[in-house]
Write an enzyme that holds these catalytic residues in place. Sequence first.
Site, PDB file in Angstrom:
ATOM      1  N   LEU A 165      37.917  30.236  34.163  1.00 33.33           N
ATOM      2  CA  LEU A 165      36.546  30.191  33.644  1.00 33.33           C
ATOM      3  C   LEU A 165      36.350  31.209  32.525  1.00 33.33           C
ATOM      4  O   LEU A 165      35.707  30.924  31.511  1.00 33.33           O
ATOM      5  CB  LEU A 165      35.563  30.452  34.803  1.00 33.33           C
ATOM      6  CG  LEU A 165      34.088  30.482  34.458  1.00 33.33           C
ATOM      7  CD1 LEU A 165      33.648  29.196  33.764  1.00 33.33           C
ATOM      8  CD2 LEU A 165      33.251  30.681  35.728  1.00 33.33           C
ATOM      9  N   ASP A 222      41.445  47.402  35.680  1.00 31.40           N
ATOM     10  CA  ASP A 222      41.492  46.935  37.061  1.00 31.40           C
ATOM     11  C   ASP A 222      40.151  47.278  37.709  1.00 31.40           C
ATOM     12  O   ASP A 222      39.844  48.446  37.934  1.00 31.40           O
ATOM     13  CB  ASP A 222      42.654  47.625  37.800  1.00 31.40           C
ATOM     14  CG  ASP A 222      42.732  47.181  39.250  1.00 31.40           C
ATOM     15  OD1 ASP A 222      41.833  46.434  39.712  1.00 31.40           O
ATOM     16  OD2 ASP A 222      43.688  47.592  39.934  1.00 31.40           O
ATOM     17  N   TYR A 246      38.031  34.577  52.248  1.00 31.21           N
ATOM     18  CA  TYR A 246      37.606  34.498  50.840  1.00 31.21           C
ATOM     19  C   TYR A 246      36.091  34.257  50.777  1.00 31.21           C
ATOM     20  O   TYR A 246      35.364  34.951  50.060  1.00 31.21           O
ATOM     21  CB  TYR A 246      38.356  33.360  50.146  1.00 31.21           C
ATOM     22  CG  TYR A 246      37.796  32.959  48.804  1.00 31.21           C
ATOM     23  CD1 TYR A 246      38.005  33.734  47.671  1.00 31.21           C
ATOM     24  CD2 TYR A 246      37.036  31.785  48.657  1.00 31.21           C
ATOM     25  CE1 TYR A 246      37.488  33.359  46.429  1.00 31.21           C
ATOM     26  CE2 TYR A 246      36.520  31.400  47.422  1.00 31.21           C
ATOM     27  CZ  TYR A 246      36.748  32.191  46.321  1.00 31.21           C
ATOM     28  OH  TYR A 246      36.235  31.825  45.096  1.00 31.21           O
ATOM     29  N   LYS A 283      33.169  36.672  49.128  1.00 35.22           N
ATOM     30  CA  LYS A 283      32.291  36.228  48.044  1.00 35.22           C
ATOM     31  C   LYS A 283      30.831  36.375  48.482  1.00 35.22           C
ATOM     32  O   LYS A 283      29.972  36.738  47.692  1.00 35.22           O
ATOM     33  CB  LYS A 283      32.593  34.780  47.641  1.00 35.22           C
ATOM     34  CG  LYS A 283      33.935  34.570  46.977  1.00 35.22           C
ATOM     35  CD  LYS A 283      34.113  35.316  45.656  1.00 35.22           C
ATOM     36  CE  LYS A 283      33.291  34.772  44.528  1.00 35.22           C
ATOM     37  NZ  LYS A 283      33.609  35.438  43.225  1.00 35.22           N
TER      38      LYS A 283
HETATM   39  N1  LIG Z   1      38.563  28.190  41.230  1.00 37.87           N
HETATM   40  C1  LIG Z   1      37.605  27.606  41.970  1.00 37.87           C
HETATM   41  O1  LIG Z   1      37.774  26.475  42.476  1.00 37.87           O
HETATM   42  C2  LIG Z   1      36.277  28.306  42.188  1.00 37.87           C
HETATM   43  C3  LIG Z   1      35.303  27.651  42.930  1.00 37.87           C
HETATM   44  C4  LIG Z   1      34.106  28.281  43.123  1.00 37.87           C
HETATM   45  C5  LIG Z   1      33.880  29.535  42.600  1.00 37.87           C
HETATM   46  N2  LIG Z   1      34.836  30.174  41.904  1.00 37.87           N
HETATM   47  C6  LIG Z   1      34.559  31.528  41.365  1.00 37.87           C
HETATM   48  O2  LIG Z   1      34.510  31.419  39.945  1.00 37.87           O
HETATM   49  C7  LIG Z   1      35.025  32.614  39.351  1.00 37.87           C
HETATM   50  C8  LIG Z   1      36.111  32.262  38.343  1.00 37.87           C
HETATM   51  O3  LIG Z   1      37.165  31.587  39.012  1.00 37.87           O
HETATM   52  P1  LIG Z   1      38.517  31.213  38.259  1.00 37.87           P
HETATM   53  O4  LIG Z   1      39.107  30.088  39.013  1.00 37.87           O
HETATM   54  O5  LIG Z   1      38.260  31.139  36.803  1.00 37.87           O
HETATM   55  O6  LIG Z   1      39.400  32.508  38.570  1.00 37.87           O
HETATM   56  P2  LIG Z   1      40.892  32.855  38.059  1.00 37.87           P
HETATM   57  O7  LIG Z   1      41.427  31.767  37.186  1.00 37.87           O
HETATM   58  O8  LIG Z   1      41.655  33.276  39.264  1.00 37.87           O
HETATM   59  O9  LIG Z   1      40.634  34.095  37.114  1.00 37.87           O
HETATM   60  C9  LIG Z   1      40.231  35.344  37.599  1.00 37.87           C
HETATM   61  C10 LIG Z   1      40.663  36.375  36.592  1.00 37.87           C
HETATM   62  O10 LIG Z   1      40.256  37.664  37.069  1.00 37.87           O
HETATM   63  C11 LIG Z   1      41.383  38.538  37.039  1.00 37.87           C
HETATM   64  N3  LIG Z   1      41.256  39.543  38.066  1.00 37.87           N
HETATM   65  C12 LIG Z   1      41.439  39.400  39.383  1.00 37.87           C
HETATM   66  N4  LIG Z   1      41.283  40.568  40.009  1.00 37.87           N
HETATM   67  C13 LIG Z   1      41.005  41.490  39.042  1.00 37.87           C
HETATM   68  C14 LIG Z   1      40.762  42.879  39.060  1.00 37.87           C
HETATM   69  N5  LIG Z   1      40.810  43.578  40.196  1.00 37.87           N
HETATM   70  N6  LIG Z   1      40.508  43.497  37.902  1.00 37.87           N
HETATM   71  C15 LIG Z   1      40.492  42.804  36.744  1.00 37.87           C
HETATM   72  N7  LIG Z   1      40.720  41.489  36.666  1.00 37.87           N
HETATM   73  C16 LIG Z   1      40.978  40.835  37.802  1.00 37.87           C
HETATM   74  C17 LIG Z   1      42.560  37.623  37.301  1.00 37.87           C
HETATM   75  O11 LIG Z   1      43.768  38.239  36.951  1.00 37.87           O
HETATM   76  P3  LIG Z   1      45.122  37.774  37.715  1.00 37.87           P
HETATM   77  O12 LIG Z   1      45.458  36.445  37.130  1.00 37.87           O
HETATM   78  O13 LIG Z   1      46.068  38.841  37.368  1.00 37.87           O
HETATM   79  O14 LIG Z   1      44.800  37.697  39.176  1.00 37.87           O
HETATM   80  C18 LIG Z   1      42.185  36.430  36.412  1.00 37.87           C
HETATM   81  O15 LIG Z   1      42.525  36.649  35.062  1.00 37.87           O
HETATM   82  C19 LIG Z   1      35.492  33.490  40.506  1.00 37.87           C
HETATM   83  O16 LIG Z   1      34.517  34.452  40.776  1.00 37.87           O
HETATM   84  C20 LIG Z   1      35.636  32.534  41.675  1.00 37.87           C
HETATM   85  O17 LIG Z   1      35.433  33.196  42.912  1.00 37.87           O
HETATM   86  C21 LIG Z   1      36.038  29.584  41.653  1.00 37.87           C
END
Ligand SMILES: NC(=O)c1ccc[n+]([C@@H]2O[C@H](COP(=O)([O-])OP(=O)(O)OC[C@H]3O[C@@H](n4cnc5c(N)ncnc54)[C@H](OP(=O)(O)O)[C@@H]3O)[C@@H](O)[C@H]2O)c1
Length: 324
Positions: free
Chosen positions: A18, A51, A140, A144
């Site tokens: 995202l 981080d 998880y 959240k």
């Molecule tokens: N994916 C789904 O189906 C879904 C559904 C509902 C809600 N959401 C929510 O939507 C949001 C975006 O999801 P997404 O799928 O885009 O997530 P994503 O692709 O996993 O991206 C998360 C990003 O945050 C980074 N990150 C994780 N921990 C960190 C930390 N401690 N410090 C700095 N950066 C950090 C990750 O780095 P790394 O790659 O190194 O981990 C990654 O670049 C999240 O809040 C998620 O909970 C997602």
Amino acid sequence: MTAPAPMKILITGAGGMLGTDLGNVLSQEFEIVGLDRRPVTHLTVPYDICDLTQARMTRDAILSHKPEVIIHTAAMTDVDYCEEHHDEALAGNVAATEHVVDAANEIDASIIFYSTDYVFDGNKKGEYLETDTPNPLSFYGKTKRMGEEYILRVSKRALIFRITWLFGIWGRCFPKAILRQAAEATKMNVVDDQIGRPTWSWDVAQAMRQLLLNKKDVLLKSGANIFHLGNAGTVHWADYARFLLKGAGLGAVKIMDIPSAHLKRPAPRPTNSVLSLEKSEKILGLKLRSWEEATLEFLPKLKQELALLEAKAKAQAAEKENTA
Ligand SMILES: NC(=O)c1ccc[n+]([C@@H]2O[C@H](COP(=O)([O-])OP(=O)(O)OC[C@H]3O[C@@H](n4cnc5c(N)ncnc54)[C@H](OP(=O)(O)O)[C@@H]3O)[C@@H](O)[C@H]2O)c1
């Protein structure tokens, strides 16, 4: 007369699925700076390594940029990993969110936070409303919800968007997994007892653009408010897989419907993940197209991006060989 400076927005998790789409969409009208925890080669917006589980580092990064709005997408999103690594999930989803919110409050920045359908247990008959009581099944989902609770309690100004079944170019997602498996299989088992709204991260980013351009007043109101957001329509995973395969020209691969219990995954998932979209449409004017339409636009873009990445990797390998 000089034009007013564009609003400054900081995106956490800027290199994620995202976060990347948000940076690409919002950088056309706003000043964007990103934070991520490691270098990300595909990013087109400026970003710092940070981080968020480190309180001091997070505060320093946010205070040095002084954004008006912080879009907090960073999270530990691997649901099964969270189930088996509670400390890391608490740090990545709860402590990190607390650090971002505390720093935002110090500089009076508004927060946009993303939560999930996994805060619900999925037992409701019908669509989940923002006012329904959360009861997460997975760790998880619990973390959240804890993030949501901290924002509702402490944040000066925040919008929480619960989104569902996210897919996109820049992260792990169901369509990529299905297409990868389809390249090597003639049939696949997919569960048919979980229903939800597949949602393209690009469409969420476009909705955020609309929100920031047209409804900034809602974001600048005091307190925190929850909204549900997603592409329109519903489907179960097995039918979604069939739609993806047909759309990708792989309709000959057969999908076998199975119950979730057969997968024996560490984290339980809600059977009903369908969130009501009425509130975000009524109050914010946000109405996303159907998941089918979004998926059909996504599939060729994914193919194109994967081909580009492959070509880039080949060129880099050739360059390395030439200089060796
Ligand atoms: N994916 C789904 O189906 C879904 C559904 C509902 C809600 N959401 C929510 O939507 C949001 C975006 O999801 P997404 O799928 O885009 O997530 P994503 O692709 O996993 O991206 C998360 C990003 O945050 C980074 N990150 C994780 N921990 C960190 C930390 N401690 N410090 C700095 N950066 C950090 C990750 O780095 P790394 O790659 O190194 O981990 C990654 O670049 C999240 O809040 C998620 O909970 C997602």
